[in-house]
Design a protein around this motif. Structure first.
Motif, PDB file in Angstrom:
ATOM      1  N   ARG A   1       0.836  -1.267   0.052  1.00  0.00           N
ATOM      2  CA  ARG A   1       0.099  -0.065  -0.076  1.00  0.00           C
ATOM      3  C   ARG A   1       1.053   1.210   0.041  1.00  0.00           C
ATOM      4  O   ARG A   1       0.507   2.181  -0.477  1.00  0.00           O
ATOM      5  N   TYR A   2       1.927   1.273   0.786  1.00  0.00           N
ATOM      6  CA  TYR A   2       2.982   2.427   0.871  1.00  0.00           C
ATOM      7  C   TYR A   2       3.890   2.368  -0.200  1.00  0.00           C
ATOM      8  O   TYR A   2       4.451   3.517  -0.621  1.00  0.00           O
ATOM      9  N   PHE A   3       4.299   1.430  -0.732  1.00  0.00           N
ATOM     10  CA  PHE A   3       5.417   1.287  -1.340  1.00  0.00           C
ATOM     11  C   PHE A   3       4.994   0.725  -2.917  1.00  0.00           C
ATOM     12  O   PHE A   3       5.941   0.663  -3.988  1.00  0.00           O
ATOM     13  N   GLY A   4       3.792   0.047  -3.139  1.00  0.00           N
ATOM     14  CA  GLY A   4       3.484  -0.699  -4.154  1.00  0.00           C
ATOM     15  C   GLY A   4       3.388   0.245  -5.413  1.00  0.00           C
ATOM     16  O   GLY A   4       3.661   0.088  -6.393  1.00  0.00           O
ATOM     17  N   GLN A   5       2.968   1.513  -5.396  1.00  0.00           N
ATOM     18  CA  GLN A   5       2.712   2.681  -6.188  1.00  0.00           C
ATOM     19  C   GLN A   5       4.364   2.953  -6.912  1.00  0.00           C
ATOM     20  O   GLN A   5       4.400   2.932  -8.081  1.00  0.00           O
ATOM     21  N   THR A   6       5.136   2.897  -5.913  1.00  0.00           N
ATOM     22  CA  THR A   6       6.574   3.364  -6.480  1.00  0.00           C
ATOM     23  C   THR A   6       7.167   2.116  -7.239  1.00  0.00           C
ATOM     24  O   THR A   6       7.738   2.239  -8.173  1.00  0.00           O
ATOM     25  N   LEU A   7       6.824   0.711  -6.748  1.00  0.00           N
ATOM     26  CA  LEU A   7       7.373  -0.476  -7.381  1.00  0.00           C
ATOM     27  C   LEU A   7       6.586  -0.477  -8.747  1.00  0.00           C
ATOM     28  O   LEU A   7       7.335  -0.722  -9.702  1.00  0.00           O
ATOM     29  N   LYS A   8       5.628  -0.204  -8.871  1.00  0.00           N
ATOM     30  CA  LYS A   8       4.771  -0.382 -10.067  1.00  0.00           C
ATOM     31  C   LYS A   8       5.197   0.958 -11.336  1.00  0.00           C
ATOM     32  O   LYS A   8       5.454   0.254 -12.512  1.00  0.00           O
ATOM     33  N   ALA A   9       5.489   1.847 -10.801  1.00  0.00           N
ATOM     34  CA  ALA A   9       5.931   3.058 -11.609  1.00  0.00           C
ATOM     35  C   ALA A   9       7.338   2.708 -12.066  1.00  0.00           C
ATOM     36  O   ALA A   9       7.367   2.843 -13.239  1.00  0.00           O
ATOM     37  N   ASN A  10       8.052   2.239 -11.230  1.00  0.00           N
ATOM     38  CA  ASN A  10       9.440   1.936 -11.755  1.00  0.00           C
ATOM     39  C   ASN A  10       9.352   0.560 -12.569  1.00  0.00           C
ATOM     40  O   ASN A  10      10.247   0.485 -13.545  1.00  0.00           O
TER      41      ASN A  10
END
Length: 641
Positions: A138-147
């Protein structure tokens, strides 16, 4: 794995557990019958979570199993008397991945746990690990997906987040496509919705190169401009085209732009013309789409307007169709627009369109923008009607009986009420009702299908906004097949060369699309249809040509009327005969064409232009065979079932 599949597995486990416990109990081999009975009850009781939970379903099930088993185990299996409060406390410690040893005198770390505690601690461990994983993503998933999107590329990049975009994103993610969204501002709720759909998002000014870089725009497979405002989509279009032409890339980017209003489409046409003159679009291939148009195409493809009226439409003096639109917002306007492109038959009478709406002046103005010169194609009548005070049934006696009714109002419940009331007066007439994308009313209609056989619902947006319709373009792909077949045939017969599909402008492609959409109708008028059934015997090319020959001029006239309608509805008018020359037959800037005349008048235009224009329409009829067989379809005699 979908929740539906998980539920079935859950039911199987609960059933096996029930049978096993029942059998062991019967043969008196259960060592702790009360615990197994409790566990069986828990297995069935936790099925209730499938009705209330979706995000945390597995966590809820693991927590329930861990808590009930833990409290029971500590209460009944401890070495000495262990209070209920202590049992609850020790159970909560299981979620910290620790077990209190209250099962031996020594308190040693090396001990054998009772089965109930083993089940409890492993369920607690699964709960803890999965919950921490959820929090992490939830807190780091968006960053992982974007990268991940930036690293892999080949993604679908959508500019603008709206209700329509959200539905498309959900469908694309379900089908396994990598999707990313660019939006200037997103609320926390929107961010969570995007994340849970499986997509990534990038926030920032969509006109800035910094956003293009971080969203890996040059490596995207498709770009979709889906802002709610046409003006924003046009701004993004200009900005992206300028950016791409500054980049050193070899691939051609596919760009799809959503345009709602006719005026915006005309502005885009002018932008494309100016860009082509300056050769600034060489790295981008553009296609316009409209969700309302896609909806209308899908609805009329599934429910052909000629169904039930074939015999009349095959007669020169047969009655034409009469479409009644109750409410004339964007959805019904696009349905009427599509109908005017498709309703060209042997019958010499124009299609009739009657509109009931409370804001009649406004919708009439909007209609004139969408369908210029519609009066040349259909007899359109507009009547003011406010359903808050007036009844549709009272107006039916004042108009000719409709052959179809389309109801699209501001309220779903009002749509349904008006539709059901009309059934009494128009029992044999198909009535189409618009509903929101929920299943309550539509499921009710489905359950009562035998009673309301003629009542049909509009498509839901989730059925329309799919990869096949928007990106791949089912209709576009079939039109390309038809064009390439015609191009190859024309070259083989030595009749000159046609431009390849990829070299056609958007206007010519759209013209081919509408010609293709009318193909099944032409077959119907000739007493033919298509099938993909292997057992059916298809007509050979010679048999098809022999069947068509006595009808070919009549059908060529129908095609000519359809072609005229396409140009009229695009705002074109007739180039005066005296201005037609071999080098000047049409002018796209002035929107005039010498061939916008009747079939009988076409001979004079052909003489002036030194081109046999009638041959184009005749070729279209004969080429139907090649078009349909190229799709793997068979042409047979008879009606579509």
């Amino acid at each position: 794995m979908s929740w539906t599949r998980t539920k079935y597995i859950h039911i199987i486990i609960a059933s096996v557990l029930t049978i096993g416990v029942g059998g062991m109990w019967y043969f008196q081999r259960l060592t702790d019958p009360f615990y197994w009975l409790m566990l069986t009850i828990v297995a069935w009781a936790t099925l209730i979570f499938y009705f209330f939970q979706s995000k945390y379903l597995l966590q809820s099930i693991f927590f329930t199993v861990a808590f009930t088993s833990g409290v029971y185990g500590f209460s009944t299996q401890a070495y000495s008397n262990y209070s209920l409060i202590n049992s609850v406390y020790s159970t909560f410690r299981l979620f910290l991945l620790d077990v209190d040893n209250v099962f031996t005198k020594t308190g040693s770390n090396f001990f054998k746990l009772p089965l109930s505690i083993e089940i409890a601690r492993w369920s607690a461990a699964f709960y803890t690990v999965s919950t921490f994983s959820l929090l992490f993503f939830r807190y780091f998933g968006q960053t992982l997906k974007a990268n991940w999107v930036r690293f892999r590329g080949n993604h679908i990049l959508i500019f603008g987040y709206s209700n329509h975009a959200a539905i498309l994103i959900e469908n694309l993610a379900k089908d396994g496509y990598r999707v990313a969204i660019v939006e200037e501002k997103l609320s926390d709720e929107e961010r969570m919705d995007i994340y849970e759909s499986g997509a990534a998002y990038f926030t920032g000014n969509s006109l800035k190169t910094s956003v293009y870089k971080k969203s890996a725009l040059t490596r995207a497979k498709h770009i979709l401009l889906m802002d709610q405002e046409d003006s924003k989509n046009l701004d993004n279009y200009l900005s992206i085209s300028n950016y791409l032409n500054e980049q050193n890339i070899d691939n051609i980017v596919q760009l799809f732009i959503h345009i709602k209003n006719k005026k915006s489409e005309q502005i885009l046409e002018n932008i494309v013309k100016d860009s082509k003159k300056g050769q600034t679009l060489e790295k981008m291939r553009t296609r316009v789409f409209n969700s309302y148009q896609l909806h209308a195409e899908k609805l009329l493809e599934k429910n052909p307007l000629h169904t039930g009226y074939e015999e009349s439409l095959r007669k020169f003096d047969g009655n034409s169709l009469h479409l009644l639109f109750i409410g004339f917002g964007k959805m019904n306007q696009h349905l009427a627009h599509q109908a005017l492109h498709r309703t060209h038959y042997i019958s010499n009478q124009k299609i009739k369109v009657t509109v009931f709406d409370r804001n009649i002046k406004k919708v009439q103005k909007d209609w004139n923008y969408l369908a210029p010169f519609a009066s040349k194609v259909a007899n359109c009548t507009f009547k003011s009607l406010d359903l808050d005070y007036e009844k549709v049934n009272d107006q039916l006696g004042l108009i000719e009986k409709p052959t179809h009714v389309f109801i699209s109002l501001y309220d779903d419940y009002l749509d349904m009420i008006e539709g059901l009331q009309l059934i009494q007066s128009l029992k044999d007439v198909p009535i189409f009702i618009k509903m929101q994308d929920n299943r309550i009313l539509s499921d009710w209609l489905q359950e009562n299908e035998s009673e309301y056989l003629k009542v049909k619902r509009y498509n839901f947006l989730r059925e329309v906004l799919t990869f096949e319709s928007v990106v791949e373009g089912e209709v576009q792909r079939m039109a390309e097949i038809a064009h390439e077949n015609y191009r190859e045939l024309k070259e083989n017969l030595g009749k000159g060369e046609e431009r390849a599909w990829v070299n056609l402008d958007e206007f010519k492609r759209e013209s081919n699309r509408y010609q293709m959409l009318h193909g099944e109708i032409k077959l119907m008028l000739m007493g033919l249809t298509t099938t993909d059934q292997s057992g059916e015997r298809s007509l050979s090319l010679q048999e098809f040509n022999d069947h068509v020959k006595p009808l070919v001029e009549t059908m060529a006239k129908v095609e000519k009327e359809r072609w005229n309608a396409f140009y009229y509805l695009k705002g074109w008018s007739t180039l005066p005969l005296e201005q037609v020359t071999p080098d000047y037959k049409d002018d796209s800037d002035k929107k005039v064409h010498g061939c916008l005349v009747s079939w009988d008048e076409l001979d004079e235009v052909s003489k002036k232009a030194q081109v046999n224009f009638k041959e184009y329409d005749i070729d279209t009829i004969y080429n139907l065979y090649h078009y349909f067989t190229a799709q793997g379809l068979k042409i047979i005699k008879g009606e579509k079932e």
